[in-house]
Design a protein around this motif. Structure first.
Motif, PDB file in Angstrom:
ATOM      1  N   MET A 261       0.843  -1.203   0.149  1.00 59.29           N
ATOM      2  CA  MET A 261       0.050   0.131  -0.077  1.00 59.29           C
ATOM      3  C   MET A 261       0.859   1.081   0.121  1.00 59.29           C
ATOM      4  SD  MET A 261      -3.132  -0.783   0.021  1.00 59.29           S
ATOM      5  CE  MET A 261      -4.231  -2.349   0.149  1.00 59.29           C
ATOM      6  N   THR A 262       2.171   1.203  -0.071  1.00 56.83           N
ATOM      7  CA  THR A 262       2.995   2.310  -0.018  1.00 56.83           C
ATOM      8  C   THR A 262       3.978   2.160  -1.172  1.00 56.83           C
ATOM      9  OG1 THR A 262       2.740   2.474   2.409  1.00 56.83           O
ATOM     10  CG2 THR A 262       4.537   3.614   1.266  1.00 56.83           C
ATOM     11  N   PRO A 263       3.961   3.262  -2.182  1.00 58.17           N
ATOM     12  CA  PRO A 263       2.721   4.160  -2.504  1.00 58.17           C
ATOM     13  C   PRO A 263       1.720   3.523  -3.022  1.00 58.17           C
ATOM     14  CG  PRO A 263       4.501   4.349  -4.251  1.00 58.17           C
ATOM     15  CD  PRO A 263       4.915   3.132  -3.395  1.00 58.17           C
ATOM     16  N   PHE A 264       0.759   4.117  -3.259  1.00 57.59           N
ATOM     17  CA  PHE A 264      -0.449   4.015  -4.051  1.00 57.59           C
ATOM     18  C   PHE A 264       0.050   4.391  -5.349  1.00 57.59           C
ATOM     19  CE2 PHE A 264      -4.112   4.302  -0.791  1.00 57.59           C
ATOM     20  CZ  PHE A 264      -4.082   2.546  -0.742  1.00 57.59           C
ATOM     21  N   SER A 265      -0.706   3.883  -6.591  1.00 65.79           N
ATOM     22  CA  SER A 265      -0.439   4.618  -7.853  1.00 65.79           C
ATOM     23  C   SER A 265      -1.983   5.348  -8.025  1.00 65.79           C
ATOM     24  CB  SER A 265      -0.453   3.485  -8.883  1.00 65.79           C
ATOM     25  OG  SER A 265       0.759   2.741  -8.877  1.00 65.79           O
ATOM     26  N   ILE A 266      -1.623   6.620  -8.478  1.00 66.37           N
ATOM     27  CA  ILE A 266      -2.922   7.349  -8.874  1.00 66.37           C
ATOM     28  C   ILE A 266      -2.510   7.795 -10.023  1.00 66.37           C
ATOM     29  CG2 ILE A 266      -4.308   9.409  -8.119  1.00 66.37           C
ATOM     30  CD1 ILE A 266      -3.598   8.761  -5.263  1.00 66.37           C
ATOM     31  N   VAL A 267      -3.841   7.651 -11.227  1.00 69.28           N
ATOM     32  CA  VAL A 267      -3.737   8.044 -12.673  1.00 69.28           C
ATOM     33  C   VAL A 267      -4.626   9.236 -12.595  1.00 69.28           C
ATOM     34  CG1 VAL A 267      -3.219   5.970 -13.679  1.00 69.28           C
ATOM     35  CG2 VAL A 267      -5.609   6.680 -13.174  1.00 69.28           C
ATOM     36  N   VAL A 268      -4.135  10.388 -13.241  1.00 63.07           N
ATOM     37  CA  VAL A 268      -4.999  11.717 -13.262  1.00 63.07           C
ATOM     38  C   VAL A 268      -5.013  12.193 -14.594  1.00 63.07           C
ATOM     39  CG1 VAL A 268      -4.190  12.554 -10.824  1.00 63.07           C
ATOM     40  CG2 VAL A 268      -2.736  12.884 -13.071  1.00 63.07           C
ATOM     41  N   GLY A 269      -6.349  12.590 -14.733  1.00 66.89           N
ATOM     42  CA  GLY A 269      -6.671  13.218 -16.258  1.00 66.89           C
ATOM     43  C   GLY A 269      -7.275  14.263 -16.173  1.00 66.89           C
ATOM     44  N   ALA A 270      -7.666  15.105 -17.259  1.00 63.57           N
ATOM     45  CA  ALA A 270      -8.300  16.437 -17.220  1.00 63.57           C
ATOM     46  C   ALA A 270      -9.644  16.216 -17.144  1.00 63.57           C
ATOM     47  CB  ALA A 270      -8.149  16.991 -18.774  1.00 63.57           C
ATOM     48  N   PRO A 271     -10.371  17.091 -16.597  1.00 62.84           N
ATOM     49  CA  PRO A 271     -11.735  16.940 -16.279  1.00 62.84           C
ATOM     50  C   PRO A 271     -12.587  16.681 -17.307  1.00 62.84           C
ATOM     51  CG  PRO A 271     -11.032  19.017 -15.112  1.00 62.84           C
ATOM     52  CD  PRO A 271      -9.904  18.429 -16.284  1.00 62.84           C
ATOM     53  N   MET A 272     -13.503  15.779 -17.228  1.00 60.62           N
ATOM     54  CA  MET A 272     -14.601  15.364 -18.390  1.00 60.62           C
ATOM     55  C   MET A 272     -15.726  14.657 -17.582  1.00 60.62           C
ATOM     56  SD  MET A 272     -12.710  11.924 -20.036  1.00 60.62           S
ATOM     57  CE  MET A 272     -13.755  11.618 -21.300  1.00 60.62           C
ATOM     58  N   ASP A 273     -16.876  14.535 -18.442  1.00 58.56           N
ATOM     59  CA  ASP A 273     -17.971  13.986 -18.043  1.00 58.56           C
ATOM     60  C   ASP A 273     -17.792  12.454 -17.667  1.00 58.56           C
ATOM     61  OD1 ASP A 273     -19.177  16.443 -18.716  1.00 58.56           O
ATOM     62  OD2 ASP A 273     -20.171  15.696 -20.222  1.00 58.56           O
ATOM     63  N   TRP A 274     -18.389  12.014 -16.495  1.00 54.39           N
ATOM     64  CA  TRP A 274     -18.137  10.648 -16.447  1.00 54.39           C
ATOM     65  C   TRP A 274     -19.694  10.328 -15.415  1.00 54.39           C
ATOM     66  CZ3 TRP A 274     -17.048  14.565 -12.773  1.00 54.39           C
ATOM     67  CH2 TRP A 274     -17.042  14.268 -11.379  1.00 54.39           C
ATOM     68  N   ARG A 275     -19.370   9.091 -15.108  1.00 51.14           N
ATOM     69  CA  ARG A 275     -21.002   8.401 -14.512  1.00 51.14           C
ATOM     70  C   ARG A 275     -20.187   7.625 -13.084  1.00 51.14           C
ATOM     71  NH1 ARG A 275     -25.512   8.270 -17.249  1.00 51.14           N
ATOM     72  NH2 ARG A 275     -25.685   8.890 -19.128  1.00 51.14           N
ATOM     73  N   LEU A 276     -21.124   7.895 -12.086  1.00 47.48           N
ATOM     74  CA  LEU A 276     -20.820   7.380 -10.674  1.00 47.48           C
ATOM     75  C   LEU A 276     -20.801   5.954 -10.616  1.00 47.48           C
ATOM     76  CD1 LEU A 276     -22.345  10.107  -8.388  1.00 47.48           C
ATOM     77  CD2 LEU A 276     -20.229  10.200  -9.523  1.00 47.48           C
ATOM     78  N   TYR A 277     -19.980   5.500  -9.991  1.00 48.92           N
ATOM     79  CA  TYR A 277     -19.843   3.952  -9.786  1.00 48.92           C
ATOM     80  C   TYR A 277     -21.088   3.494  -9.099  1.00 48.92           C
ATOM     81  CZ  TYR A 277     -18.270  -0.599  -8.186  1.00 48.92           C
ATOM     82  OH  TYR A 277     -18.234  -2.097  -7.811  1.00 48.92           O
ATOM     83  N   GLY A 278     -21.704   2.260  -9.538  1.00 42.58           N
ATOM     84  CA  GLY A 278     -22.807   2.009  -8.621  1.00 42.58           C
ATOM     85  C   GLY A 278     -24.146   2.621  -9.182  1.00 42.58           C
ATOM     86  N   SER A 279     -24.312   3.788  -9.334  1.00 38.23           N
ATOM     87  CA  SER A 279     -25.515   4.473  -9.454  1.00 38.23           C
ATOM     88  C   SER A 279     -25.677   4.696 -11.052  1.00 38.23           C
ATOM     89  CB  SER A 279     -25.687   5.591  -8.612  1.00 38.23           C
ATOM     90  OG  SER A 279     -24.983   6.683  -9.092  1.00 38.23           O
ATOM     91  N   ASN A 280     -24.468   4.844 -11.926  1.00 39.86           N
ATOM     92  CA  ASN A 280     -24.436   5.248 -12.990  1.00 39.86           C
ATOM     93  C   ASN A 280     -24.930   6.775 -13.248  1.00 39.86           C
ATOM     94  OD1 ASN A 280     -23.489   4.567 -15.605  1.00 39.86           O
ATOM     95  ND2 ASN A 280     -25.575   4.377 -16.443  1.00 39.86           N
ATOM     96  N   GLU A 281     -25.012   7.348 -12.233  1.00 39.52           N
ATOM     97  CA  GLU A 281     -25.648   8.751 -12.378  1.00 39.52           C
ATOM     98  C   GLU A 281     -24.604   9.750 -13.152  1.00 39.52           C
ATOM     99  OE1 GLU A 281     -25.717  12.494  -9.367  1.00 39.52           O
ATOM    100  OE2 GLU A 281     -26.256  10.717  -8.280  1.00 39.52           O
TER     101      GLU A 281
END
Length: 403
Positions: A261-281
């Motif tokens: 768990m040390t370190p974590f990997s975090i991928v980052v990207g520019a803001p864009m429309d997305w849908r929430l996990y589970g609810s698809n909102e």
């Protein structure tokens, strides 16, 4: 032999859930024995964790114990453990910022810290990192408030706000905000090529990379990323290299076993429309300042860790990092950085002070909510605890007994 029972409380803290135990109630202080007990209690290793209290998800396979502080500048000690699900792993290297949000109300409820209305300040010493985080909890009638109007994405409904200030948690794992000494480094990743990355250590140590370098946008549903195992392997290679370079692992091949768990990997990207996990909102791009996905050994966090959000916001504020290149430029005007993640958006307030190459964190805070869900006795099967022997009927030091 009867089952070994131990008093515990289940808390939802932020977007995580954990079993919390008072330090004095632990069935053993021996680390190896404690790990055996945790695996038994959580039902690990098993993909469903069907024979324990784990919820078959990294967000619910968490544990903490809390006791009187061992240092004068804190009120309580908090020790965290991440429990493996389908492998017999217990990781003590991180603090979990979401579970951290439950520690102050737990300490008040347990009488470890006196309740002060309207707001009780609790200085939490995280023993995993040696850092003190300050929590502010609303109190009414001598108890932590749970009802309120604060909503955090990834948790249904609303609750009472808990403010966590991580400004003194810089260098949590390495003693330095920028562990490599650089704001940006490079590494060759097989199948990808030369990759630029940034490592930031505050609350937790994370390695940040641009999502596009790995064929991603940073706004994917977790299941999408998990269906592409080669992406997970490539990210794990880079994470493993960083772990080796910083002395947390002896080789890239063994990095997951030595420092998962040390370190974590975090991928980052520019803001864009997305849908929430589970609810698809649907969520619009303008509701966040950057997109981020936390990946560990091919799995993707279904929301976002607090110990990931704080360093990602600090990295966003720090010119020269991979994250700063991607974050919405106007985000820094307010000092608040909105991280778009699978469960929604997490806002972190950051203020830095720079003098030459020196960077000091003046403010790094976020708001969470927490709720006490259950209290009682958790039982462990004695056949999994060779050290318990005939003492298995002695539950803990506070006199609770097995059934």
């Amino acid at each position: 032999m009867v089952q070994l029972g131990t008093r515990g409380v289940v808390y939802r803290g932020g977007t995580s859930r954990a079993l919390l135990v008072r330090a004095e109630d632990l069935p053993t202080r021996n680390k190896g024995e404690l790990e055996q007990w945790l695996l038994a209690v959580y039902g690990s290793p098993d993909a469903r964790q069907i024979d324990g209290v784990g919820g078959a998800d990294v967000l619910t396979s968490k544990f903490g114990y809390v006791g009187a502080s061992s240092r004068p500048d804190a009120d309580v000690d908090y020790t965290f453990a991440q429990i493996g699900i389908d492998e017999p792993m217990v990781d003590w290297s991180i603090m979990c910022g979401n579970v951290l949000s439950s520690i102050a109300p737990y300490a008040i409820d347990e009488g470890l810290v006196p309740a002060v209305e309207p707001v009780t300040v609790v200085r939490v010493h995280n023993t995993n990192t040696g850092k003190v985080i300050v929590a502010r909890v609303e109190v009414s009638g001598g108890r932590p408030k749970t009802a309120g109007t604060t909503h955090i994405d990834g948790v249904p409904g609303t609750g009472s706000p808990i403010l966590l200030d991580f400004k003194d948690a810089a260098g949590a794992k390495t003693g330095k905000l920028l562990p490599t000494g650089n704001r940006r480094d490079q590494a060759h990743v097989p199948g990808v090529g030369l990759v630029e990355y940034s490592v930031v250590d505050i609350a937790g140590m994370q390695v940040f990379v641009s999502a596009k370098d790995f064929g991603l946008t940073g706004s994917e549903d977790p299941a999408e990323i998990e269906k592409i195992p080669e992406v997970g392997r490539k990210l794990e290679f880079l994470r493993g290299k960083v772990a080796v370079d910083l002395g947390f692992a002896t080789s890239i091949e063994t990095a997951w076993d030595e420092s998962p768990m040390t370190p974590f990997s975090i991928v980052v990207g520019a803001p864009m429309d997305w849908r929430l996990y589970g609810s698809n909102e649907p969520r619009p791009a303008d509701s966040c300042d950057l997109a981020a996905r936390c990946v560990f050994n091919g799995q993707v966090h279904k929301a976002f860790p607090g110990t990931g959000a704080v360093p990602v916001a600090v990295a966003a504020a720090l010119e020269g990092t991979v994250v700063h290149d991607i974050v919405r430029p106007e985000a820094g005007d307010s000092g608040i950085y909105r991280v778009g993640h699978p469960g929604g958006t997490l806002s972190v307030e950051v203020e830095l002070s720079e003098s030459g190459s020196r960077v000091d964190v003046v403010r790094a805070s976020l708001i969470r909510t927490a709720r006490r869900i259950f209290e009682g006795t958790v039982f462990a099967e004695p056949s999994r605890l060779p050290w318990a022997g005939e003492q298995s009927h002695v539950v803990n030091e506070s006199g609770h007994h097995a059934q």
